[in-house]
Design a protein around this motif. Structure first.
Motif, PDB file in Angstrom:
ATOM      1  N   ASP A  60       7.659  -9.475 -94.414  1.00 31.37           N
ATOM      2  CA  ASP A  60       6.202  -9.617 -94.402  1.00 31.37           C
ATOM      3  C   ASP A  60       5.752 -10.821 -95.225  1.00 31.37           C
ATOM      4  OD1 ASP A  60       5.749  -7.543 -92.763  1.00 31.37           O
ATOM      5  OD2 ASP A  60       4.789  -6.234 -94.229  1.00 31.37           O
ATOM      6  N   LYS A  61       4.746 -11.501 -94.693  1.00 31.37           N
ATOM      7  CA  LYS A  61       4.070 -12.555 -95.446  1.00 31.37           C
ATOM      8  C   LYS A  61       2.582 -12.211 -95.432  1.00 31.37           C
ATOM      9  CE  LYS A  61       5.202 -16.907 -95.004  1.00 31.37           C
ATOM     10  NZ  LYS A  61       5.342 -18.291 -94.463  1.00 31.37           N
ATOM     11  N   THR A  62       1.942 -12.262 -96.589  1.00 27.81           N
ATOM     12  CA  THR A  62       0.535 -11.899 -96.704  1.00 27.81           C
ATOM     13  C   THR A  62      -0.322 -13.152 -96.799  1.00 27.81           C
ATOM     14  OG1 THR A  62       1.073  -9.814 -97.808  1.00 27.81           O
ATOM     15  CG2 THR A  62      -1.173 -10.637 -98.061  1.00 27.81           C
ATOM     16  N   PHE A  63      -1.341 -13.197 -95.953  1.00 29.80           N
ATOM     17  CA  PHE A  63      -2.282 -14.310 -95.935  1.00 29.80           C
ATOM     18  C   PHE A  63      -3.636 -13.814 -96.432  1.00 29.80           C
ATOM     19  CE2 PHE A  63       0.891 -15.057 -92.704  1.00 29.80           C
ATOM     20  CZ  PHE A  63       1.201 -16.403 -92.830  1.00 29.80           C
ATOM     21  N   ILE A  64      -4.285 -14.595 -97.274  1.00 30.42           N
ATOM     22  CA  ILE A  64      -5.627 -14.284 -97.739  1.00 30.42           C
ATOM     23  C   ILE A  64      -6.612 -14.958 -96.801  1.00 30.42           C
ATOM     24  CG2 ILE A  64      -7.236 -14.347 -99.663  1.00 30.42           C
ATOM     25  CD1 ILE A  64      -4.710 -12.675-100.153  1.00 30.42           C
ATOM     26  N   LEU A  65      -7.338 -14.168 -96.029  1.00 30.24           N
ATOM     27  CA  LEU A  65      -8.239 -14.701 -95.023  1.00 30.24           C
ATOM     28  C   LEU A  65      -9.530 -15.213 -95.658  1.00 30.24           C
ATOM     29  CD1 LEU A  65      -7.841 -11.968 -92.260  1.00 30.24           C
ATOM     30  CD2 LEU A  65      -6.528 -14.063 -92.577  1.00 30.24           C
ATOM     31  N   PRO A  66     -10.120 -16.250 -95.084  1.00 30.58           N
ATOM     32  CA  PRO A  66     -11.365 -16.787 -95.640  1.00 30.58           C
ATOM     33  C   PRO A  66     -12.567 -15.900 -95.333  1.00 30.58           C
ATOM     34  CG  PRO A  66     -10.795 -17.953 -93.635  1.00 30.58           C
ATOM     35  CD  PRO A  66      -9.658 -17.007 -93.915  1.00 30.58           C
ATOM     36  N   ASN A  67     -13.693 -16.232 -95.934  1.00 29.23           N
ATOM     37  CA  ASN A  67     -14.980 -15.579 -95.676  1.00 29.23           C
ATOM     38  C   ASN A  67     -14.968 -14.090 -95.998  1.00 29.23           C
ATOM     39  OD1 ASN A  67     -16.035 -18.071 -94.495  1.00 29.23           O
ATOM     40  ND2 ASN A  67     -14.723 -17.600 -92.755  1.00 29.23           N
ATOM     41  N   GLY A  68     -14.163 -13.728 -97.001  1.00 33.28           N
ATOM     42  CA  GLY A  68     -14.162 -12.350 -97.467  1.00 33.28           C
ATOM     43  C   GLY A  68     -13.559 -11.336 -96.531  1.00 33.28           C
ATOM     44  N   ARG A  69     -12.690 -11.770 -95.638  1.00 29.95           N
ATOM     45  CA  ARG A  69     -12.099 -10.847 -94.667  1.00 29.95           C
ATOM     46  C   ARG A  69     -10.802 -10.232 -95.158  1.00 29.95           C
ATOM     47  NH1 ARG A  69     -13.592 -13.214 -88.616  1.00 29.95           N
ATOM     48  NH2 ARG A  69     -15.791 -12.652 -88.755  1.00 29.95           N
ATOM     49  N   GLY A  70     -10.476 -10.438 -96.441  1.00 30.09           N
ATOM     50  CA  GLY A  70      -9.364  -9.739 -97.059  1.00 30.09           C
ATOM     51  C   GLY A  70      -7.995 -10.262 -96.681  1.00 30.09           C
ATOM     52  N   PRO A  71      -6.936  -9.576 -97.131  1.00 25.76           N
ATOM     53  CA  PRO A  71      -5.571 -10.007 -96.829  1.00 25.76           C
ATOM     54  C   PRO A  71      -5.079  -9.469 -95.491  1.00 25.76           C
ATOM     55  CG  PRO A  71      -5.520  -8.158 -98.343  1.00 25.76           C
ATOM     56  CD  PRO A  71      -6.970  -8.462 -98.090  1.00 25.76           C
ATOM     57  N   LYS A  72      -4.104 -10.148 -94.928  1.00 27.52           N
ATOM     58  CA  LYS A  72      -3.459  -9.691 -93.690  1.00 27.52           C
ATOM     59  C   LYS A  72      -1.975  -9.982 -93.801  1.00 27.52           C
ATOM     60  CE  LYS A  72      -3.528 -10.116 -88.634  1.00 27.52           C
ATOM     61  NZ  LYS A  72      -3.723  -8.664 -88.425  1.00 27.52           N
ATOM     62  N   SER A  73      -1.153  -8.958 -93.566  1.00 27.32           N
ATOM     63  CA  SER A  73       0.291  -9.107 -93.646  1.00 27.32           C
ATOM     64  C   SER A  73       0.889  -9.061 -92.247  1.00 27.32           C
ATOM     65  CB  SER A  73       0.908  -8.000 -94.507  1.00 27.32           C
ATOM     66  OG  SER A  73       0.438  -8.077 -95.840  1.00 27.32           O
ATOM     67  N   VAL A  74       1.808  -9.963 -91.981  1.00 27.57           N
ATOM     68  CA  VAL A  74       2.498  -9.985 -90.697  1.00 27.57           C
ATOM     69  C   VAL A  74       3.994 -10.185 -90.964  1.00 27.57           C
ATOM     70  CG1 VAL A  74       0.568 -10.817 -89.301  1.00 27.57           C
ATOM     71  CG2 VAL A  74       1.958 -12.469 -90.520  1.00 27.57           C
ATOM     72  N   PRO A  75       4.882  -9.593 -90.124  1.00 32.55           N
ATOM     73  CA  PRO A  75       4.576  -8.998 -88.819  1.00 32.55           C
ATOM     74  C   PRO A  75       4.147  -7.530 -88.834  1.00 32.55           C
ATOM     75  CG  PRO A  75       6.934  -9.096 -89.137  1.00 32.55           C
ATOM     76  CD  PRO A  75       6.318  -9.789 -90.316  1.00 32.55           C
ATOM     77  N   SER A  76       4.370  -6.786 -89.919  1.00 32.38           N
ATOM     78  CA  SER A  76       4.124  -5.341 -89.849  1.00 32.38           C
ATOM     79  C   SER A  76       2.646  -4.994 -89.830  1.00 32.38           C
ATOM     80  CB  SER A  76       4.793  -4.640 -91.037  1.00 32.38           C
ATOM     81  OG  SER A  76       4.168  -5.017 -92.253  1.00 32.38           O
ATOM     82  N   GLY A  77       1.774  -5.865 -90.336  1.00 28.51           N
ATOM     83  CA  GLY A  77       0.354  -5.552 -90.411  1.00 28.51           C
ATOM     84  C   GLY A  77      -0.458  -6.066 -89.254  1.00 28.51           C
ATOM     85  N   GLN A  78       0.194  -6.489 -88.177  1.00 22.43           N
ATOM     86  CA  GLN A  78      -0.551  -7.042 -87.056  1.00 22.43           C
ATOM     87  C   GLN A  78      -1.230  -5.931 -86.260  1.00 22.43           C
ATOM     88  OE1 GLN A  78       2.074  -8.570 -83.820  1.00 22.43           O
ATOM     89  NE2 GLN A  78       3.710  -7.989 -85.219  1.00 22.43           N
ATOM     90  N   THR A  79      -2.197  -6.331 -85.430  1.00 22.20           N
ATOM     91  CA  THR A  79      -2.936  -5.364 -84.631  1.00 22.20           C
ATOM     92  C   THR A  79      -1.977  -4.604 -83.714  1.00 22.20           C
ATOM     93  OG1 THR A  79      -4.830  -6.855 -84.636  1.00 22.20           O
ATOM     94  CG2 THR A  79      -4.841  -5.074 -83.014  1.00 22.20           C
ATOM     95  N   PRO A  80      -2.025  -3.275 -83.715  1.00 19.47           N
ATOM     96  CA  PRO A  80      -1.098  -2.522 -82.851  1.00 19.47           C
ATOM     97  C   PRO A  80      -1.365  -2.768 -81.377  1.00 19.47           C
ATOM     98  CG  PRO A  80      -2.772  -1.074 -83.790  1.00 19.47           C
ATOM     99  CD  PRO A  80      -2.925  -2.404 -84.470  1.00 19.47           C
ATOM    100  N   GLU A  81      -0.324  -2.595 -80.585  1.00 19.21           N
ATOM    101  CA  GLU A  81      -0.459  -2.776 -79.149  1.00 19.21           C
ATOM    102  C   GLU A  81      -1.317  -1.662 -78.547  1.00 19.21           C
ATOM    103  OE1 GLU A  81       0.643  -5.299 -77.388  1.00 19.21           O
ATOM    104  OE2 GLU A  81       1.650  -6.266 -79.082  1.00 19.21           O
TER     105      GLU A  81
END
Length: 255
Positions: A60-81
């Protein structure tokens, strides 16, 4: 006579082998980074595929999203199918074609399929929604045909509504959608159509992918002044799917 340290050592060969090693590691790194979306892979039934390929799924790599949209981790935190898709396989094994089990345009399958994108608007670099109605901007129509006020004509040559506005991509300064009001007999309310799936000709706006009875089912936007990424995908998929699913006749062979 003392032998020099590098007397019989081929520095050119060492440089070449170091390059080979570096290039192999670079390919390995790039391929793993490429697997942060869409992995681990699944089969047609939604189960994790047995063969994930020669490269392991990255950590997993965590990205801090801009505009206050919080962190997102991928690949496990991606939108489910998407789950429970209304399709069935026509044969016993993987790779057989899938056919719809219900209304494919309403179910969003086949050519009318959509991806489960985030249900939030796409933002510009200032954090504002990119795609907005022209009535909320300072944009004006400067050249060419202004479609506002033109009738909307379906693929079976029925007038279904009237164009009321254009939705523009403000940073790109492009028209992305046409907004129109449906007549009461075709569902009523406002809808938007991608400008690429509409044709402006002879004072009319033609939407050839849909027949008159399809317009009532077009997905709507939750807001009157913005469209989310999920809504964009569903709306575009519905119009595009009409080229095959608007009527049973379109699904028959041409010859």
């Amino acid at each position: 006579m003392v032998e020099p340290f590098f007397g019989n050592f081929d520095l050119a060969s060492l440089t070449l082998w170091l390059f080979y090693g570096f290039f192999a590691l670079l390919i390995f790194y790039i391929q793993r980074e490429n697997m942060r979306e869409g992995y681990p892979m699944t089969d047609d039934d939604g189960n994790e595929a047995a063969n994930q390929g020669p490269f392991p799924v990255p950590e997993d790599k965590t990205f801090i999203l801009p505009n206050g949209r919080g962190p997102k981790s991928v690949p496990s935190g991606q939108t489910p199918e998407r789950a429970d898709i209304a399709l069935k396989r026509v044969g016993p094994g993987n790779g057989y074609p899938l056919e719809p089990t219900g209304d494919p345009m309403a179910d969003g399958v086949g050519p009318a399929s959509w991806a489960p994108r985030e249900d939030i608007p796409e933002l510009d670099w200032k954090g504002h929604p990119k795609i907005i109605p022209m009535r909320t901007t300072e944009f004006v129509h400067a050249a060419g045909f202004d479609p506002r006020g033109m009738p909307v004509i379906s693929g079976d040559k029925v007038e279904v509504g009237t164009v009321t506005d254009m939705w523009v991509d403000e940073p790109e300064q492009l028209v992305r959608y046409l907004e129109y009001t449906l007549s009461a007999e075709h569902g009523g309310g406002s809808r938007i159509v991608p400008i690429t799936l509409a044709r402006i000709w002879m004072g009319k706006v033609f939407v050839k992918s849909l027949y008159a009875h399809n317009f009532a089912g077009i997905p709507t936007t939750a807001s009157e002044t913005q469209v989310t990424k999920l809504e964009e995908d569903k709306i575009s998929a519905y119009y595009a799917g009409g080229y095959l699913y608007a009527s049973e006749a379109r699904q028959e062979p041409l010859l």
